[in-house]
Every structure is written in structure tokens, then in C-alpha cells.
Design an enzyme around this catalytic site. Structure first.
Site, PDB file in Angstrom:
ATOM      1  N   ARG A 145      26.117 -51.898   9.605  1.00  0.00           N
ATOM      2  CA  ARG A 145      25.417 -50.504   9.579  1.00  0.00           C
ATOM      3  C   ARG A 145      24.817 -50.179  11.109  1.00  0.00           C
ATOM      4  O   ARG A 145      23.692 -49.595  11.489  1.00  0.00           O
ATOM      5  CB  ARG A 145      24.130 -50.383   8.730  1.00  0.00           C
ATOM      6  CG  ARG A 145      24.338 -50.632   7.442  1.00  0.00           C
ATOM      7  CD  ARG A 145      25.307 -49.458   6.895  1.00  0.00           C
ATOM      8  NE  ARG A 145      25.331 -49.444   5.353  1.00  0.00           N
ATOM      9  CZ  ARG A 145      26.353 -49.996   4.801  1.00  0.00           C
ATOM     10  NH1 ARG A 145      27.270 -50.827   5.507  1.00  0.00           N
ATOM     11  NH2 ARG A 145      26.415 -50.019   3.385  1.00  0.00           N
ATOM     12  N   SER A 159      21.015 -45.076   0.452  1.00  0.00           N
ATOM     13  CA  SER A 159      20.371 -46.052   0.767  1.00  0.00           C
ATOM     14  C   SER A 159      19.137 -45.771   1.832  1.00  0.00           C
ATOM     15  O   SER A 159      19.753 -45.497   2.922  1.00  0.00           O
ATOM     16  CB  SER A 159      20.952 -47.482   1.158  1.00  0.00           C
ATOM     17  OG  SER A 159      21.733 -47.628   0.085  1.00  0.00           O
ATOM     18  N   GLU A 174      17.697 -47.002   7.069  1.00  0.00           N
ATOM     19  CA  GLU A 174      19.083 -46.589   7.735  1.00  0.00           C
ATOM     20  C   GLU A 174      19.321 -45.405   8.078  1.00  0.00           C
ATOM     21  O   GLU A 174      20.063 -45.362   9.223  1.00  0.00           O
ATOM     22  CB  GLU A 174      19.987 -47.046   6.326  1.00  0.00           C
ATOM     23  CG  GLU A 174      21.561 -47.000   6.682  1.00  0.00           C
ATOM     24  CD  GLU A 174      22.101 -47.219   5.143  1.00  0.00           C
ATOM     25  OE1 GLU A 174      22.231 -48.348   4.531  1.00  0.00           O
ATOM     26  OE2 GLU A 174      22.896 -46.214   4.994  1.00  0.00           O
TER      27      GLU A 174
HETATM   28  C1  LIG Z   1      24.410 -40.278  -2.025  1.00  0.00           C
HETATM   29  C2  LIG Z   1      24.642 -40.810  -0.630  1.00  0.00           C
HETATM   30  C3  LIG Z   1      25.382 -41.984  -0.685  1.00  0.00           C
HETATM   31  C4  LIG Z   1      25.510 -42.528   0.569  1.00  0.00           C
HETATM   32  N1  LIG Z   1      26.536 -43.888   0.487  1.00  0.00           N
HETATM   33  C5  LIG Z   1      26.623 -44.470   1.568  1.00  0.00           C
HETATM   34  C6  LIG Z   1      27.416 -45.846   1.647  1.00  0.00           C
HETATM   35  O1  LIG Z   1      27.782 -46.094   0.649  1.00  0.00           O
HETATM   36  N2  LIG Z   1      27.467 -46.337   2.916  1.00  0.00           N
HETATM   37  C7  LIG Z   1      27.215 -45.820   3.726  1.00  0.00           C
HETATM   38  O2  LIG Z   1      27.447 -46.387   4.922  1.00  0.00           O
HETATM   39  N3  LIG Z   1      26.554 -44.702   3.935  1.00  0.00           N
HETATM   40  C8  LIG Z   1      26.327 -44.017   2.928  1.00  0.00           C
HETATM   41  N4  LIG Z   1      25.292 -42.926   2.803  1.00  0.00           N
HETATM   42  C9  LIG Z   1      24.759 -42.452   4.268  1.00  0.00           C
HETATM   43  C10 LIG Z   1      25.581 -41.274   4.776  1.00  0.00           C
HETATM   44  O3  LIG Z   1      26.843 -40.787   4.048  1.00  0.00           O
HETATM   45  C11 LIG Z   1      26.669 -41.941   6.066  1.00  0.00           C
HETATM   46  O4  LIG Z   1      25.901 -42.487   6.869  1.00  0.00           O
HETATM   47  C12 LIG Z   1      27.439 -41.014   6.850  1.00  0.00           C
HETATM   48  O5  LIG Z   1      28.435 -41.416   7.587  1.00  0.00           O
HETATM   49  C13 LIG Z   1      26.742 -39.795   7.372  1.00  0.00           C
HETATM   50  O6  LIG Z   1      27.451 -38.766   7.496  1.00  0.00           O
HETATM   51  P1  LIG Z   1      26.730 -37.393   8.309  1.00  0.00           P
HETATM   52  O7  LIG Z   1      28.156 -36.451   8.698  1.00  0.00           O
HETATM   53  O8  LIG Z   1      26.152 -36.638   7.214  1.00  0.00           O
HETATM   54  O9  LIG Z   1      25.747 -37.531   9.489  1.00  0.00           O
HETATM   55  P2  LIG Z   1      24.474 -37.032   9.790  1.00  0.00           P
HETATM   56  O10 LIG Z   1      23.739 -37.420   8.763  1.00  0.00           O
HETATM   57  O11 LIG Z   1      24.592 -35.716  10.126  1.00  0.00           O
HETATM   58  O12 LIG Z   1      24.158 -38.035  11.114  1.00  0.00           O
HETATM   59  C14 LIG Z   1      23.922 -39.383  10.781  1.00  0.00           C
HETATM   60  C15 LIG Z   1      23.783 -39.802  12.232  1.00  0.00           C
HETATM   61  O13 LIG Z   1      25.141 -39.977  13.181  1.00  0.00           O
HETATM   62  C16 LIG Z   1      25.244 -39.156  14.201  1.00  0.00           C
HETATM   63  N5  LIG Z   1      26.421 -38.336  14.272  1.00  0.00           N
HETATM   64  C17 LIG Z   1      26.862 -37.570  13.343  1.00  0.00           C
HETATM   65  N6  LIG Z   1      27.989 -36.993  13.727  1.00  0.00           N
HETATM   66  C18 LIG Z   1      28.135 -37.515  15.105  1.00  0.00           C
HETATM   67  C19 LIG Z   1      28.853 -37.218  16.240  1.00  0.00           C
HETATM   68  N7  LIG Z   1      30.258 -36.425  15.805  1.00  0.00           N
HETATM   69  N8  LIG Z   1      29.047 -37.821  17.258  1.00  0.00           N
HETATM   70  C20 LIG Z   1      27.918 -38.601  17.510  1.00  0.00           C
HETATM   71  N9  LIG Z   1      26.998 -38.861  16.733  1.00  0.00           N
HETATM   72  C21 LIG Z   1      27.149 -38.280  15.618  1.00  0.00           C
HETATM   73  C22 LIG Z   1      23.801 -38.254  14.155  1.00  0.00           C
HETATM   74  O14 LIG Z   1      23.315 -37.992  15.263  1.00  0.00           O
HETATM   75  C23 LIG Z   1      22.773 -39.232  13.322  1.00  0.00           C
HETATM   76  O15 LIG Z   1      22.212 -40.159  14.130  1.00  0.00           O
HETATM   77  C24 LIG Z   1      24.986 -42.132   1.998  1.00  0.00           C
HETATM   78  C25 LIG Z   1      24.485 -40.978   1.747  1.00  0.00           C
HETATM   79  C26 LIG Z   1      24.113 -40.267   0.525  1.00  0.00           C
HETATM   80  C27 LIG Z   1      23.428 -39.201   0.719  1.00  0.00           C
END
Ligand SMILES: Cc1cc2nc3c(=O)[nH]c(=O)nc-3n(C[C@H](O)[C@H](O)[C@H](O)COP(=O)(O)OP(=O)(O)OC[C@H]3O[C@@H](n4cnc5c(N)ncnc54)[C@H](O)[C@@H]3O)c2cc1C
Length: 350
Positions: free
Chosen positions: A167, A245, A342
Site C-alpha cells: 500500500r 479499508s 490507508e
Molecule cells: C468499496 C471500496 C473498496 C476498495 N477496495 C480496495 C482494495 O481492495 N484494494 C485497494 O488497494 N484499494 C481499495 N480501495 C481504495 C481505492 O479504491 C483505491 O486506492 C483506488 O486506487 C483509489 O482510486 P481513486 O481514483 O478513487 O483515487 P483518489 O481517491 O481520487 O486518490 C487517492 C490518492 O491518489 C492520488 N492520485 C489519484 N490520481 C492520481 C494521479 N493521476 N496522479 C497522482 N496522484 C493521484 C490522490 O492525490 C490521492 O492521494 C477501495 C475503496 C472502496 C471505496
């Protein structure tokens, strides 16, 4: 020159899966990343804090972001190389993660199947090295394409340069340094299925598939099994605000793990980052402190999963953060183990 759109005092309520209220002083929606050098020439972006926001499924707005919020919209997926077995697929940062997983499976490509149904975008996948069901995305990452703010250059970072860990990555450790613009994945036509994670074999069996003999098991079946388990276990953010999580599984020295195991034989633990450390189940630690299903007003803990904080309606980010701190405090007190969040917390320190 690329295109972008600026929205002042933009509401972010619908741009985070906790569904909490937040507002950005300025939101820049970037349709084409060719606009980034020009955009980062403006003082507010060049010198001020910038939050790149994807699907908002791994952020908690405990307050408003201080600076500009950047959202990348590009949506292309393409095959760059194909030698008949190993295939390099490139996806723009704005592509929805699960849509990419389905696209690769539809093209007969294996590698991302265990990561099906993780919310969010491709651009965010390398940030915390998303992982699920025994697989981390770093295993399939060929190159991360990123815009580096300090140099104003577009760079290509291979998996080694990204310094991935559980992570974690270079991008997570230095959140202001890069904007990830696209990710290239190395996938295979012959699947090397990973079915060792608890529950996956049982789910395939429930689908009428024999995981032991691998008869009829393809990458798509594994993805389907993963989706079935996830839909059962995790609350759907469209119905109940959450960010998956909320805490990482803590990694502790082997000696501390041995002491904990002697006192709490049921505590699940796995190999840590190396042989000298162990990764503990944060869910078990939190559940043992009695938090599952707990509610402080609209801020709560899911009743199906102790690791998932939920917004029952009108919780603020600050209330969710306060609950998270109480949970971490009780785990620290009872087990002497520090929990780390996380999601990225915006507008407040952890
Ligand atoms: C129901 C649920 C289940 C989930 N299950 C998992 C799982 O099984 N495993 C897991 O690892 N995660 C899980 N997650 C967490 C999440 O889905 C992941 O971390 C996902 O990659 C976040 O994507 P996002 O586009 O929503 O990022 P955001 O929430 O928009 O951003 C997250 C972080 O990434 C940065 N970021 C986003 N895009 C960029 C970019 N293009 N360049 C630079 N920085 C960037 C942001 O600044 C921030 O720091 C879960 C979340 C939910 C709601």
C-alpha cells in the site's frame, strides 16, 4: 496545446466516495495532459499545493483542500506491444479501474483479474499499489507515465523506480511531486492464476468451477469470483459512503508478533515486508476492541467489516477522522500496535 476547464469554489461532495462535504478553491478538469506544462506555469499551481483527484475512493476530506484540485479526464486504452504471449497495455489516468480490468479480460489478457471491482481510476492505482486477493498491481506494472512538477518534464518510471511496497510507493511518499498521466501494464495471454487467497477457491466451487484441477478456470472466472465476494463483503459506496479499508494491516517486528501470538493465538498474521517482520490483520485487532457496527451519529464502522468506516448520511470528514482516531487509540492501548490510515487525509493531520 491541450484543453482544460476551470471551476472556482467547486463542490467535491460527489467526488469522494465517503460523500462528505468539501469545496476546492479551484478545480481544474484536464481533458488532455499536454496542458500540464502550461497549467503548472501559473503561480497558483507551480507554487501552491495541488491535489490530484481521481474517483475520490481513497481520500477523506477532513477539511477543504488548501490549493488547486486537478482531475484528469483522458480515457484511452490501447495495446502498445504484443508478441503473441506478453502484451503491453497502456491506459490513460482517467480510465475507470474496473473498466480497464474488463477491457483486458475481454481481449483475452490475464494479470489484473484478482484486482477486479476496486473503485477508482487507473492513475491512482500505482499511488498506493492497489492490492486484493493476494495480488498487488506492481506485479503487472511495466511503466508509470508521470508529469514531474519540479522539472516540468514528462517521465517514464519503471516498477523499480516507483519503489512499490505494501500500500505504498514513491508517489504516496511524495504526494506533491508527480501527476500520473498513464500506466502501462505487462499482461499475458496464458493466465498464471493466483487462487491461494482464502475464499477464492470456495467461491469458484460455488460457481460450479473446480479450482483444484483448474478445469475450466480462466482469468474471467477468477474476476467473477472476486466480484461476487467483494459485492457480498464490502458496502457499495453508492449506497453507503465509505473508502474501503480505512486502516493498513500493521507491519511489526517478528519478536513483537511472537509475543502477540502467544497472548492472542487467534490473531491472523502473515509475512511482512521481509522475513524479520509480520503483517497483522487490522480487521481482527479492531473487531477485538468491539468496534464492528459502532456508530457515533452518522459516522460509523460497517457491521460487515471492522476495517470499513462508513458515512450513514451526514457525517462530516472531521467526525469520521475523530472516530478513526478513537479506533486507532483503542488498538494501541489494548495491543500496543499503531494503526495507520490507508486513505489520504486532506485538511488535517492524522
Ligand atoms: C468499496 C471500496 C473498496 C476498495 N477496495 C480496495 C482494495 O481492495 N484494494 C485497494 O488497494 N484499494 C481499495 N480501495 C481504495 C481505492 O479504491 C483505491 O486506492 C483506488 O486506487 C483509489 O482510486 P481513486 O481514483 O478513487 O483515487 P483518489 O481517491 O481520487 O486518490 C487517492 C490518492 O491518489 C492520488 N492520485 C489519484 N490520481 C492520481 C494521479 N493521476 N496522479 C497522482 N496522484 C493521484 C490522490 O492525490 C490521492 O492521494 C477501495 C475503496 C472502496 C471505496
Amino acid at each position: 496545446m491541450g484543453s482544460y476547464r476551470i471551476v472556482e469554489r467547486a463542490r467535491l461532495d460527489a467526488r469522494n466516495t465517503f460523500g462528505v462535504a468539501a469545496r476546492a478553491p479551484m478545480l481544474v478538469e484536464v481533458a488532455d495532459v499536454a496542458a500540464l506544462p502550461e497549467l503548472f506555469g501559473y503561480a497558483m499551481l507551480r507554487d501552491g499545493p495541488v491535489l490530484v483527484l481521481g474517483g475520490g475512493s481513497n481520500v477523506l476530506f477532513a477539511g477543504d483542500p488548501a490549493g488547486t484540485v486537478l482531475a484528469l479526464g483522458a480515457q484511452k486504452i490501447a495495446i502498445l506491444e504484443d508478441d503473441g504471449e506478453r502484451v503491453i497495455v497502456r491506459a490513460d489516468a482517467g480510465v475507470e479501474w474496473h473498466a480497464l480490468v474488463l477491457w483486458t479480460l475481454g481481449h483475452g489478457l490475464a494479470g489484473l483479474e484478482n484486482l477486479a471491482l476496486i473503485p477508482g481510476t487507473v492513475g491512482a492505482a500505482p499511488i498506493q499499489n492497489i492490492g486484493a486477493y493476494g495480488v498487488e498491481v506492481r506485479e503487472c506494472i511495466h511503466v508509470v507515465e508521470a508529469f514531474e512538477r519540479s522539472t516540468g518534464q514528462f517521465r517514464r518510471l519503471d516498477a523499480r523506480a516507483c519503489a512499490f511496497a505494501y500500500r505504498d510507493s514513491l508517489f504516496k511518499r511524495e504526494p506533491e511531486r508527480f501527476v500520473v498521466t498513464a500506466v502501462e501494464f505487462a499482461l499475458t495471454r496464458t493466465p498464471a492464476l493466483r487462487l491461494d487467497y482464502a475464499g477464492l477457491g470456495d467461491e469458484l466451487a460455488a460457481m460450479g468451477i473446480d479450482a483444484a484441477s483448474l478445469n475450466g478456470v480462466g482469468a474471467s472466472q477468477v474476476a467473477e469470483a472476486v466480484c461476487r465476494i467483494r459485492r457480498r463483503k464490502l458496502p457499495d459506496p453508492a449506497l453507503l459512503g465509505n473508502a474501503g479499508s480505512f486502516f493498513k494491516n500493521p507491519i511489526v517486528p517478528g519478536a513483537q508478533a511472537d509475543t502477540l501470538k502467544a497472548e492472542h493465538p487467534a490473531l491472523p498474521m502473515f509475512r511482512g515486508n521481509d522475513d524479520a517482520t509480520r503483517k497483522l490483520s487490522a480487521a481482527w485487532l479492531i473487531d477485538s476492541c468491539g468496534w464492528k457496527g459502532h456508530r457515533d451519529g452518522d459516522a460509523g464502522v460497517a457491521d460487515t467489516h471492522a476495517l470499513v468506516l462508513v458515512n450513514h448520511g451526514h457525517a462530516t470528514g472531521a467526525q469520521l477522522l475523530q472516530l478513526a482516531r478513537r479506533i486507532a487509540g483503542s488498538v494501541q492501548e489494548r495491543f500496543g500496535v499503531a494503526l495507520e490510515p490507508e486513505p489520504r487525509i486532506i485538511g488535517s493531520a492524522w
